[in-house]
Design an enzyme around this catalytic site. Sequence first.
Site, PDB file in Angstrom:
ATOM      1  N   ARG A 235       4.574 -64.435 -22.382  1.00 56.30           N
ATOM      2  CA  ARG A 235       3.983 -64.904 -23.625  1.00 56.30           C
ATOM      3  C   ARG A 235       3.965 -63.749 -24.617  1.00 56.30           C
ATOM      4  O   ARG A 235       3.638 -62.614 -24.267  1.00 56.30           O
ATOM      5  CB  ARG A 235       2.557 -65.434 -23.403  1.00 56.30           C
ATOM      6  CG  ARG A 235       2.489 -66.762 -22.667  1.00 56.30           C
ATOM      7  CD  ARG A 235       3.088 -67.892 -23.502  1.00 56.30           C
ATOM      8  NE  ARG A 235       2.954 -69.198 -22.872  1.00 56.30           N
ATOM      9  CZ  ARG A 235       3.862 -69.770 -22.108  1.00 56.30           C
ATOM     10  NH1 ARG A 235       5.002 -69.119 -21.844  1.00 56.30           N
ATOM     11  NH2 ARG A 235       3.677 -70.975 -21.604  1.00 56.30           N
ATOM     12  N   GLU A 264       5.599 -68.439 -32.768  1.00 55.88           N
ATOM     13  CA  GLU A 264       6.908 -69.071 -32.588  1.00 55.88           C
ATOM     14  C   GLU A 264       7.005 -70.341 -33.423  1.00 55.88           C
ATOM     15  O   GLU A 264       6.144 -71.213 -33.305  1.00 55.88           O
ATOM     16  CB  GLU A 264       7.137 -69.393 -31.108  1.00 55.88           C
ATOM     17  CG  GLU A 264       7.210 -68.154 -30.234  1.00 55.88           C
ATOM     18  CD  GLU A 264       7.500 -68.478 -28.764  1.00 55.88           C
ATOM     19  OE1 GLU A 264       7.621 -69.672 -28.421  1.00 55.88           O
ATOM     20  OE2 GLU A 264       7.602 -67.538 -27.968  1.00 55.88           O
ATOM     21  N   HIS A 280      12.957 -68.282 -26.934  1.00 56.77           N
ATOM     22  CA  HIS A 280      12.175 -68.868 -25.831  1.00 56.77           C
ATOM     23  C   HIS A 280      13.041 -69.815 -24.982  1.00 56.77           C
ATOM     24  O   HIS A 280      12.727 -71.000 -24.823  1.00 56.77           O
ATOM     25  CB  HIS A 280      10.956 -69.624 -26.377  1.00 56.77           C
ATOM     26  CG  HIS A 280       9.843 -69.728 -25.378  1.00 56.77           C
ATOM     27  ND1 HIS A 280       8.521 -69.766 -25.742  1.00 56.77           N
ATOM     28  CD2 HIS A 280       9.853 -69.810 -24.020  1.00 56.77           C
ATOM     29  CE1 HIS A 280       7.758 -69.870 -24.662  1.00 56.77           C
ATOM     30  NE2 HIS A 280       8.546 -69.892 -23.604  1.00 56.77           N
TER      31      HIS A 280
END
Length: 315
Positions: A235, A264, A280
């Site tokens: 994360r 994000e 991601h």
Amino acid sequence: MKILFSVGNAFVPIHQEMVMKMEQLGAKVECLTFDASMNPDKVKEKIRDADIYVLAVTKVNREVLDCAHSLKLIIKLGTGVDNIDVNYAVEKGIVVSNAPGENAWSVAELVIGYMIALSRKLSLLDSRTKKGAWKHSLGLELSGKTLGILGFGNIGKKIAQITHVFRMNKIAFSNHKDEKMAERLGVSFVTMDQLFSESDYLVISTSLNQTNYHLIDASVFKKMKANAFLINISRGAIIDEVALFDALQTNQIGGAALDVREIEPPDSVPNLNNLMVTPHIGGSTIESIQRIANLTLENIRRFSQGESILHVVNR
């Protein structure tokens, strides 16, 4: 049985198949696109009469849960549940389940790709060569280097398993020490300071919680080797990005690879030769997405039949 399905980007290719199978289980399904699911008001509007909420990265806070008058089950399409207020879900009597380990191999393989790419400067050399430069560059071997793993869960163990073939020294820090598996994989548990100072490749594979926000900060970069590489597939908020980018610009560390960012999508990406960034994609492989989809459908079947839900995180 009504299902609200926030379709994460990785599940777009198979979401119609998933919806069809949900309907075969007797469900009425409503889908939200990724953009729509990022709008809290849209989620609060659509979740009011849903029995099950299937989601990836959508924020499920107290306000959302207070609007969910019929909700009984939340299914996370992945492992980390830091985007869900799990404690409040307990108060509301809502079961939260996830898919632990289903994407671990995919994420671990990406880590290996990052390690090789950083060591051999693949991203930089690819860009230069395509622009007409033919400039030789020396790289590094993984063999004999020290791999440090912060978080020895499913992903951390897979990384240790794969890197066995590279003959690396493997150390780890974890709050939950699986001594038996560590011994089997040739991993030694060390203190956090030792992990930072001894690692040639430091991989962040721990879940985000209240105790590790910005854990990797300026003080950590001062402890790391000058040629060490940092890889984050966990994360983004575990790393103080301002401190990281400063450390990269001043060559305090050798380089970094980030598959996750604190925000994000991020507002910007620094144009640094020693930084690699991907959007991601750690668990985004055809195989892992299908495994998670199968588990999701199994839990929906179990819900419809009154059976126990698999992988409940707030039992």
